[in-house]
Motif scaffolding. Structure first.
Motif, PDB file in Angstrom:
ATOM      1  N   GLY A   5     -62.519 -16.960 -25.844  1.00 40.44           N
ATOM      2  CA  GLY A   5     -62.710 -18.318 -26.336  1.00 40.44           C
ATOM      3  C   GLY A   5     -62.130 -18.559 -27.715  1.00 40.44           C
ATOM      4  N   LEU A   6     -61.565 -17.532 -28.340  1.00 39.60           N
ATOM      5  CA  LEU A   6     -61.063 -17.680 -29.712  1.00 39.60           C
ATOM      6  C   LEU A   6     -59.930 -18.700 -29.799  1.00 39.60           C
ATOM      7  CD1 LEU A   6     -61.088 -16.732 -32.663  1.00 39.60           C
ATOM      8  CD2 LEU A   6     -59.389 -15.001 -32.024  1.00 39.60           C
ATOM      9  N   LEU A   7     -59.020 -18.678 -28.841  1.00 39.92           N
ATOM     10  CA  LEU A   7     -57.886 -19.606 -28.909  1.00 39.92           C
ATOM     11  C   LEU A   7     -58.339 -21.052 -28.813  1.00 39.92           C
ATOM     12  CD1 LEU A   7     -55.158 -17.780 -26.785  1.00 39.92           C
ATOM     13  CD2 LEU A   7     -55.485 -17.781 -29.264  1.00 39.92           C
ATOM     14  N   ASP A   8     -59.474 -21.288 -28.172  1.00 39.48           N
ATOM     15  CA  ASP A   8     -59.994 -22.655 -28.080  1.00 39.48           C
ATOM     16  C   ASP A   8     -60.423 -23.169 -29.454  1.00 39.48           C
ATOM     17  OD1 ASP A   8     -59.645 -22.541 -25.339  1.00 39.48           O
ATOM     18  OD2 ASP A   8     -61.686 -21.846 -24.965  1.00 39.48           O
ATOM     19  N   ILE A   9     -60.679 -22.243 -30.364  1.00 37.01           N
ATOM     20  CA  ILE A   9     -61.032 -22.617 -31.738  1.00 37.01           C
ATOM     21  C   ILE A   9     -59.787 -22.714 -32.606  1.00 37.01           C
ATOM     22  CG2 ILE A   9     -62.324 -21.912 -33.789  1.00 37.01           C
ATOM     23  CD1 ILE A   9     -64.077 -22.729 -31.399  1.00 37.01           C
ATOM     24  N   LEU A  10     -58.901 -21.745 -32.467  1.00 35.67           N
ATOM     25  CA  LEU A  10     -57.752 -21.650 -33.369  1.00 35.67           C
ATOM     26  C   LEU A  10     -56.680 -22.709 -33.099  1.00 35.67           C
ATOM     27  CD1 LEU A  10     -57.179 -17.773 -33.555  1.00 35.67           C
ATOM     28  CD2 LEU A  10     -58.291 -19.246 -35.250  1.00 35.67           C
ATOM     29  N   LEU A  11     -56.320 -22.897 -31.836  1.00 34.73           N
ATOM     30  CA  LEU A  11     -55.133 -23.709 -31.561  1.00 34.73           C
ATOM     31  C   LEU A  11     -55.306 -25.192 -31.885  1.00 34.73           C
ATOM     32  CD1 LEU A  11     -53.689 -21.959 -28.388  1.00 34.73           C
ATOM     33  CD2 LEU A  11     -53.338 -21.477 -30.822  1.00 34.73           C
ATOM     34  N   PRO A  12     -56.460 -25.806 -31.604  1.00 34.17           N
ATOM     35  CA  PRO A  12     -56.618 -27.196 -32.043  1.00 34.17           C
ATOM     36  C   PRO A  12     -56.546 -27.334 -33.569  1.00 34.17           C
ATOM     37  CG  PRO A  12     -58.222 -26.657 -30.348  1.00 34.17           C
ATOM     38  CD  PRO A  12     -57.582 -25.365 -30.765  1.00 34.17           C
ATOM     39  N   ALA A  13     -57.107 -26.373 -34.292  1.00 36.42           N
ATOM     40  CA  ALA A  13     -57.054 -26.422 -35.760  1.00 36.42           C
ATOM     41  C   ALA A  13     -55.617 -26.247 -36.243  1.00 36.42           C
ATOM     42  CB  ALA A  13     -57.954 -25.330 -36.341  1.00 36.42           C
ATOM     43  N   LEU A  14     -54.877 -25.346 -35.603  1.00 38.03           N
ATOM     44  CA  LEU A  14     -53.473 -25.153 -35.954  1.00 38.03           C
ATOM     45  C   LEU A  14     -52.694 -26.448 -35.782  1.00 38.03           C
ATOM     46  CD1 LEU A  14     -50.958 -23.153 -36.402  1.00 38.03           C
ATOM     47  CD2 LEU A  14     -50.772 -23.262 -33.906  1.00 38.03           C
ATOM     48  N   GLU A  15     -52.896 -27.105 -34.642  1.00 35.05           N
ATOM     49  CA  GLU A  15     -52.163 -28.350 -34.381  1.00 35.05           C
ATOM     50  C   GLU A  15     -52.533 -29.427 -35.394  1.00 35.05           C
ATOM     51  OE1 GLU A  15     -52.548 -29.789 -30.410  1.00 35.05           O
ATOM     52  OE2 GLU A  15     -51.300 -31.564 -30.774  1.00 35.05           O
ATOM     53  N   LYS A  16     -53.804 -29.475 -35.760  1.00 35.35           N
ATOM     54  CA  LYS A  16     -54.243 -30.471 -36.748  1.00 35.35           C
ATOM     55  C   LYS A  16     -53.596 -30.199 -38.100  1.00 35.35           C
ATOM     56  CE  LYS A  16     -58.404 -32.333 -38.959  1.00 35.35           C
ATOM     57  NZ  LYS A  16     -59.882 -32.221 -39.070  1.00 35.35           N
ATOM     58  N   ASP A  17     -53.493 -28.943 -38.473  1.00 34.20           N
ATOM     59  CA  ASP A  17     -52.956 -28.592 -39.794  1.00 34.20           C
ATOM     60  C   ASP A  17     -51.440 -28.664 -39.872  1.00 34.20           C
ATOM     61  OD1 ASP A  17     -55.551 -28.122 -40.488  1.00 34.20           O
ATOM     62  OD2 ASP A  17     -55.384 -25.930 -40.589  1.00 34.20           O
TER      63      ASP A  17
END
Length: 294
Positions: free
Chosen positions: A40-52
């Motif tokens: 489930g880690l990518l579900d946390i990281l990738l949306p934040a990456l796209e936002k940043d």
């Protein structure tokens, strides 16, 4: 007048299409181990990456060995895997530009509460596996050339037991792949050629032993309604250390890759922002990964 109107329409269409074209330019392909996705880690990281950053990541989840092969074939822009010696060789051979140390957790040996081989509390992973082999208790191997499978083979070699080299054909994403591994011989040893999640559920159904990264185990144990009826029976051995690295593909070898975006993604993962998200990702208060960036 008609010409001016036509030019206006063309300009308007360009304005409408520009954002989508720009967004498409910021999509990269990443081949990664199943554990980063299953945890489930990518579900946390990738949306934040796209936002940043605006970068979108198309994830191809498979075993570490297959992910590395994707990188060696130039099929992806970046790999995010967990087999440090193979990652270092990947960079040394010129397929990747640099290995960024992102995070770690550890492997654990799981089994049924009945523990027929009597390994509970063993501090040595090799001793635990040796007991499983001597008891001929059912053991489930991913058998898929993943980072977990690589670690498992190293642990079996540490037991000092007689092993044999076997090649089997498995199916990944609809394609047949040959996997060669060293392993014990016996009907009790089950090499299933599947990812971590399926190995966990298979071991649970058969009341067998299995090696898992701790992140995926916690996700399956506490992050689902049905839970998981396997227990941690062996942990803490330094041999069970499990580091993860991210590597942008070398544009000198594969000029078509989106190196600048892949590098930006890797640097974001090891930034204070990325590391905090990794360290803060928990299930029932338990961390799944610990950031390694310095």
């Amino acid at each position: 007048m008609k010409r001016i109107a036509t030019l206006f329409v063309i300009a308007l269409l360009c304005l409408c299409l520009a954002p989508s074209a720009f967004a498409g330019d910021k999509v990269i392909k990443m081949s990664t181990t199943t554990s980063t996705q299953a945890s489930g880690l990518l579900d946390i990281l990738l949306p934040a990456l796209e936002k940043d950053t605006g970068i979108q990541v198309k994830v191809i989840a498979k075993g570490t060995g297959a992910a590395i092969r994707d990188g060696m074939d130039g099929n992806v822009d970046v790999i995010f895997v967990h087999a440090k010696s193979r990652e270092e060789a990947f960079v040394a051979e010129g397929y990747g530009t640099k290995r960024y140390a992102v995070m770690h957790n550890d492997f654990v040996i799981l089994g049924p509460a009945s523990d027929p081989a009597g390994i509970k509390g063993d501090a040595s992973a090799a001793d635990a596996l040796k007991k499983i082999a001597l008891a001929k208790a059912l053991f489930v191997s991913r058998g898929d050339d993943s980072g977990t499978h690589t670690k498992e083979q190293a642990l079996w070699q540490a037991t000092g037991l007689q092993l044999e080299e076997k090649t089997q054909t498995i199916v990944k994403k609809g394609k047949e792949v040959s996997v060669t591994a060293v392993q014990p011989n016996g009907d009790w040893y089950n090499s299933i050629g599947q990812g971590m999640g399926k190995a966990l559920t298979f071991a649970e159904e058969k009341a067998g032993y299995v090696i898992s990264d701790r992140g995926t185990y916690l996700k399956y144990k506490f992050g689902r309604d049905q839970g998981l009826n396997l227990e941690v029976l062996c942990e803490g051995d330094p041999l069970l250390f499990n580091p993860y690295g991210v590597i942008p593909i070398n544009p000198e070898k594969f000029p078509h890759v989106k190196y600048d975006l892949a590098k930006q993604f890797a640097e974001w993962l090891v930034s204070a922002r990325g590391q905090k998200l990794i360290n803060d990702y928990r299930l029932v208060g338990r961390p799944l990964f610990i950031g390694d960036a310095k």
